[in-house]
Design an enzyme around this catalytic site. Structure first.
Site, PDB file in Angstrom:
ATOM      1  N   GLY A  24      31.414  33.683  44.387  1.00 23.39           N
ATOM      2  CA  GLY A  24      32.124  35.090  44.138  1.00 23.39           C
ATOM      3  C   GLY A  24      33.255  35.441  44.733  1.00 23.39           C
ATOM      4  O   GLY A  24      33.633  34.918  45.911  1.00 23.39           O
ATOM      5  N   CYS A  25      34.260  36.046  43.892  1.00 24.68           N
ATOM      6  CA  CYS A  25      35.653  36.155  44.361  1.00 24.68           C
ATOM      7  C   CYS A  25      35.831  36.940  45.954  1.00 24.68           C
ATOM      8  O   CYS A  25      36.461  36.653  46.820  1.00 24.68           O
ATOM      9  CB  CYS A  25      36.385  37.050  43.302  1.00 24.68           C
ATOM     10  SG  CYS A  25      35.605  38.699  42.940  1.00 24.68           S
ATOM     11  N   ASN A  26      35.104  38.032  45.928  1.00 19.64           N
ATOM     12  CA  ASN A  26      34.950  38.728  47.448  1.00 19.64           C
ATOM     13  C   ASN A  26      34.254  37.970  48.438  1.00 19.64           C
ATOM     14  O   ASN A  26      34.866  37.861  49.623  1.00 19.64           O
ATOM     15  CB  ASN A  26      34.111  39.926  47.101  1.00 19.64           C
ATOM     16  CG  ASN A  26      34.549  41.104  46.068  1.00 19.64           C
ATOM     17  OD1 ASN A  26      36.085  41.338  46.314  1.00 19.64           O
ATOM     18  ND2 ASN A  26      33.723  41.723  45.446  1.00 19.64           N
ATOM     19  N   THR A  31      36.796  35.240  49.480  1.00 19.03           N
ATOM     20  CA  THR A  31      38.023  35.689  50.230  1.00 19.03           C
ATOM     21  C   THR A  31      37.369  36.257  51.628  1.00 19.03           C
ATOM     22  O   THR A  31      38.200  35.686  52.732  1.00 19.03           O
ATOM     23  CB  THR A  31      38.521  37.035  49.459  1.00 19.03           C
ATOM     24  OG1 THR A  31      38.759  36.910  48.282  1.00 19.03           O
ATOM     25  CG2 THR A  31      39.628  37.761  50.213  1.00 19.03           C
TER      26      THR A  31
END
Length: 353
Positions: free
Chosen positions: A154-156, A159
């Site tokens: 998942g991108c969040n 990060t």
């Protein structure tokens, strides 16, 4: 050797970014693209910027259309890929950019997603620090070598996990009482028409969502921090905020400074972690990342600062949610799995201005 590639969900944002990056990959040949409501249409009707792929027509997303390729990338909403991936019998490598194969815990899946829980695959964040036997510090890329099934992140979640893992692994920050606030572009929510994602609803405003611990990337972050060697069960207050930029994430994350740890020790932990990494880069002391510098690139830029008065470490990270946050991570992980140079087909250069 050229690997044949199929992309499921090719008409969406993540699918389009996969195709943009794959089109420049010297070892991958895109042979099949699939969609749902877009099946039967020319690909360029959904992705008009992909002029080099104008010869492709979207097919229905079925096991028959996907099976038999060397590599299949899935870019489908959560809950849509798991049943399909189980039916692929003749595919060397499957990479799922959705959530279906990320979580090891069935209880977490039920609490945050619901529906059938599918087997967790090898997690596709190569730079992520993981704790090995006897406390040895390893990288997730080691697990990706030779993998046949990969769950892109998942991108969040990636990060925040990349922001925190060096401090967790080295013991300079505590895993409890983490706070993360993210400015995110709406492309991470997908291409489906939704009122709160209309331009009229987004322009000139910042809109928080999934407040109060309900965001689906939270268990994925906790899972990554446990893998990095968290001594306590991680707790995180996670608040994303939609802002009027089409793509990008700027994550500001703070964690308690461990007792007796100096500012120099904090920075050294992140320097050791990312000094030799191509795609995750710690900026010079005093410099702060901007989302604009990562657009289109497979790059996460990061800074780390100690707030001595508050006794907390502040990590600011920027990346392109569609590139390094999703499609770039998927292709980077596929390169590793297949024994190709890790950066093949991927760039660290953003698009400016």
């Amino acid at each position: 050797m050229t690997f044949s590639v199929a992309v499921a969900g090719a008409s969406g944002y993540a699918g389009g970014e996969l195709l943009r990056l794959l089109s420049g990959h010297p070892e991958f040949e895109i042979r099949t693209v699939t969609g749902h409501s877009t099946a039967g249409q020319p690909l360029v009707q959904s992705q008009p910027h992909l002029r080099s792929l104008a010869h492709l027509t979207l097919q229905p997303t079925t096991p028959e259309a996907l099976d038999g390729h060397d590599i299949v990338f899935f870019a489908l909403p959560h809950g849509a890929s798991g049943a399909l991936t189980e039916q692929l019998e003749h595919v060397r490598l499957v990479v799922d950019c959705g959530a279906d194969h990320r979580l090891t815990s069935a209880a977490d899946w039920e609490a945050f997603y619901g529906g059938d829980h599918h087997e967790a695959w090898t997690y596709g964040v190569p730079e992520l620090i993981v704790s090995g036997e006897g406390g040895a510090v390893e990288r997730q890329r080691d697990a990706l070598v030779g993998a046949t099934r990969i769950a892109a992140p998942g991108c969040n979640a990636s990060t925040v996990a990349l922001s925190l893992a060096p401090g967790i692994a080295s013991g300079v920050i505590e895993a409890r009482d983490i706070v993360s606030v993210l400015a995110v572009g709406p492309s991470g929510a997908g291409k489906a028409a939704k009122t709160h994602l209309l331009g009229a609803e987004l322009m000139g405003t910042a809109n928080p969502y999934a407040v109060g611990g309900s965001h689906r990337h939270i268990p994925e972050i906790r899972q990554a921090l446990r893998a990095a060697g968290a001594r306590d069960e991680p707790t995180i207050s996670f608040t994303p905020v939609l802002v009027p930029m089409s793509r990008g994430i700027l994550a500001t994350t703070t964690a308690r400074l461990a007792p007796g740890v100096s500012t120099a020790e904090v920075r050294a932990a992140w320097e050791r972690a990312y000094a030799d990494e191509t795609f995750v880069q710690l900026l010079p002391d005093g410099a702060l990342p901007r989302t604009a510098d990562t657009l289109g690139a497979n790059t996460c830029l990061m800074s780390v600062v100690v707030d001595e008065a508050a006794g907390r470490v502040v990590i600011v990270a920027a990346l392109d949610n569609l590139a390094k946050g999703t499609a770039g991570a998927a292709i980077q992980s596929a390169n590793i799995a297949l024994g190709l140079p890790e950066r093949t087909g991927l760039s660290v250069n953003g698009v400016a201005p």
